[in-house]
Design a protein around this motif. Structure first.
Motif, mmCIF file in Angstrom:
data_model
loop_
_atom_site.group_PDB
_atom_site.id
_atom_site.type_symbol
_atom_site.label_atom_id
_atom_site.label_comp_id
_atom_site.label_asym_id
_atom_site.label_seq_id
_atom_site.Cartn_x
_atom_site.Cartn_y
_atom_site.Cartn_z
ATOM 1 N N ALA A 145 -18.338 -7.698 -16.511
ATOM 2 C CA ALA A 145 -17.730 -6.192 -15.552
ATOM 3 C C ALA A 145 -17.587 -5.498 -17.787
ATOM 4 O O ALA A 145 -16.830 -5.568 -18.223
ATOM 5 N N SER A 146 -18.205 -4.453 -16.985
ATOM 6 C CA SER A 146 -18.153 -3.104 -18.064
ATOM 7 C C SER A 146 -17.533 -1.602 -17.496
ATOM 8 O O SER A 146 -18.934 -1.204 -16.818
ATOM 9 N N LEU A 147 -17.461 -0.762 -18.833
ATOM 10 C CA LEU A 147 -17.815 0.624 -17.571
ATOM 11 C C LEU A 147 -17.933 1.460 -19.487
ATOM 12 O O LEU A 147 -17.545 1.303 -20.482
ATOM 13 N N THR A 148 -18.358 2.595 -18.945
ATOM 14 C CA THR A 148 -18.965 3.292 -19.872
ATOM 15 C C THR A 148 -17.527 4.725 -20.018
ATOM 16 O O THR A 148 -17.925 5.367 -19.175
ATOM 17 N N SER A 214 -14.310 -3.229 -30.561
ATOM 18 C CA SER A 214 -14.081 -4.827 -30.136
ATOM 19 C C SER A 214 -14.084 -6.136 -31.144
ATOM 20 O O SER A 214 -15.287 -5.020 -32.037
ATOM 21 N N ARG A 215 -13.673 -6.844 -31.638
ATOM 22 C CA ARG A 215 -14.121 -7.643 -32.489
ATOM 23 C C ARG A 215 -15.384 -9.515 -31.035
ATOM 24 O O ARG A 215 -15.616 -10.117 -32.033
ATOM 25 N N VAL A 216 -15.613 -9.289 -30.751
ATOM 26 C CA VAL A 216 -17.033 -9.745 -30.298
ATOM 27 C C VAL A 216 -17.877 -8.927 -29.583
ATOM 28 O O VAL A 216 -18.474 -9.773 -29.311
ATOM 29 N N LYS A 217 -18.358 -7.931 -29.185
ATOM 30 C CA LYS A 217 -18.964 -7.148 -29.298
ATOM 31 C C LYS A 217 -19.505 -5.961 -29.984
ATOM 32 O O LYS A 217 -18.381 -4.774 -29.634
ATOM 33 N N GLU A 222 -11.957 -2.266 -26.296
ATOM 34 C CA GLU A 222 -11.526 -2.793 -25.848
ATOM 35 C C GLU A 222 -9.808 -1.959 -26.351
ATOM 36 O O GLU A 222 -9.490 -1.437 -26.123
ATOM 37 N N ARG A 223 -9.408 -2.575 -24.643
ATOM 38 C CA ARG A 223 -8.106 -2.114 -24.810
ATOM 39 C C ARG A 223 -6.761 -2.434 -25.206
ATOM 40 O O ARG A 223 -7.485 -3.680 -25.117
ATOM 41 N N LEU A 224 -6.212 -1.844 -25.785
ATOM 42 C CA LEU A 224 -5.134 -2.512 -26.112
ATOM 43 C C LEU A 224 -3.923 -2.907 -25.878
ATOM 44 O O LEU A 224 -2.746 -3.086 -26.138
ATOM 45 N N GLY A 225 -3.585 -1.229 -24.882
ATOM 46 C CA GLY A 225 -2.405 -1.325 -24.848
ATOM 47 C C GLY A 225 -1.832 0.288 -23.260
ATOM 48 O O GLY A 225 -3.551 1.326 -23.329
ATOM 49 N N TYR A 226 -0.552 0.667 -23.563
ATOM 50 C CA TYR A 226 -1.534 2.223 -22.667
ATOM 51 C C TYR A 226 -0.088 3.165 -23.378
ATOM 52 O O TYR A 226 1.024 2.616 -24.182
ATOM 53 N N PHE A 227 -0.101 4.181 -23.187
ATOM 54 C CA PHE A 227 0.377 5.196 -23.317
ATOM 55 C C PHE A 227 1.493 6.694 -22.674
ATOM 56 O O PHE A 227 0.612 5.952 -21.863
ATOM 57 N N GLU A 228 2.091 6.506 -22.428
ATOM 58 C CA GLU A 228 2.431 7.912 -21.328
ATOM 59 C C GLU A 228 4.323 8.649 -22.813
ATOM 60 O O GLU A 228 4.190 8.344 -22.870
ATOM 61 N N LEU A 260 -16.528 0.232 -22.826
ATOM 62 C CA LEU A 260 -14.894 -0.468 -22.210
ATOM 63 C C LEU A 260 -15.461 -2.094 -22.044
ATOM 64 O O LEU A 260 -15.657 -1.748 -20.876
ATOM 65 N N ILE A 261 -14.748 -3.040 -22.222
ATOM 66 C CA ILE A 261 -15.069 -4.263 -21.998
ATOM 67 C C ILE A 261 -14.270 -5.053 -22.209
ATOM 68 O O ILE A 261 -12.773 -4.910 -22.576
#
Length: 261
Positions: A145-148, A214-217, A222-228, A260-261
């Motif tokens: 799964a991936s999204l652009t 990303s360190r793999v592609k 890659e997502r690392l976290g969330y902020f608000e 995003l992967i």
């Protein structure tokens, strides 16, 4: 619904269903499965029932019709359910980093389900889904799964110690990996991606995610976290300044499209 429901009535019902789903997701994500790879398989039946009522589709654990909103999940910071010795991530890939199913922790998140209220001044989605690729088995188990995402990458720097006071923006950060105690170890290529800007007052509140190359592609993120950052009807001057500083960073940054992967 009986009679001839208005569009507002329908929105209220759908919002109520989504609110219940979010509560279910919090409880479900706190369970210990016999097979960790079955996290999306075990809820497939319930997901199909919800999808039939809402006319939506669950993709990698997120509802496609609310995808920008759904990306705003966060790791619950109350770890009473999970043992601190439990690995933060599954031993094998089971979901992309942008899905809550990619981590072994309780999922919370401040999802808005009051958007039908007339006293909401505005709500803007600050990023857009350009493409979504999902390969999954009939059981619900993901193969890939991936999204652009079309967005703006706002550079940010980890603090000298701890994980909270990220510079130059003082938003609240929750890293997906709870074992990270020094964000400096993550490097200097971290960016904020603002996903939502909404308000009951003029200044507004913000939700978004942190991403890292990303360190793999190569070429992907890659997502690392969330902020608000949440301000209220009559925000303090410091709250106004924080919101405006993030929006200034957003306006300066160039629009780009990332995978995003």
């Amino acid at each position: 619904m009986s009679g001839s429901p208005t569009s507002v009535d329908k929105l209220k019902v759908l919002s109520s269903i989504h609110k219940d789903w979010c509560r279910f997701r919090t409880s479900y994500s706190g369970l210990s499965l016999t097979k960790e790879e079955d996290i999306l398989v075990a809820l497939n039946g319930i997901a199909k029932a919800v999808a039939e009522v809402t006319n939506d589709t669950l993709v990698a654990g997120l509802w496609r019709g609310r995808l920008i909103e759904e990306l705003c999940w966060k790791r619950h910071t109350n770890e009473r359910v999970h043992s601190i010795d439990e690995p933060p991530k599954p031993s094998k890939w089971r979901a992309p980093t942008w899905s809550w199913a990619s981590i072994n922790r309780v999922i919370g998140g401040r999802t808005m389900w009051w958007e039908y209220d007339s006293w909401l001044d505005f709500i803007h989605e600050m990023a857009a889904i350009e493409d979504l690729t999902v390969d999954q088995k009939p059981s619900g188990q993901l193969v890939n799964a991936s999204l652009t995402l079309t967005c703006r990458l706002i550079p940010t720097s980890p603090p000298d110690s701890g994980i909270w006071a990220w510079t130059p923006y003082k938003v609240t950060v929750t890293l997906d990996d709870c074992t990270i105690t020094n964000a400096k170890d993550l490097g200097n290529e971290i960016s904020l991606v603002v996903l939502r800007h909404f308000a009951y007052g003029k200044e507004g509140s913000l939700q978004g995610i942190l991403v890292l190359p990303s360190r793999v592609k190569t070429g992907s993120y890659e997502r690392l976290g969330y902020f608000e950052f949440f301000s209220y009807v009559e925000p303090l001057e410091e709250e106004k300044r924080i919101v405006q500083s993030v929006l200034d960073g957003y306006n300066i940054a160039q629009e780009t499209t990332i995978e995003l992967i």
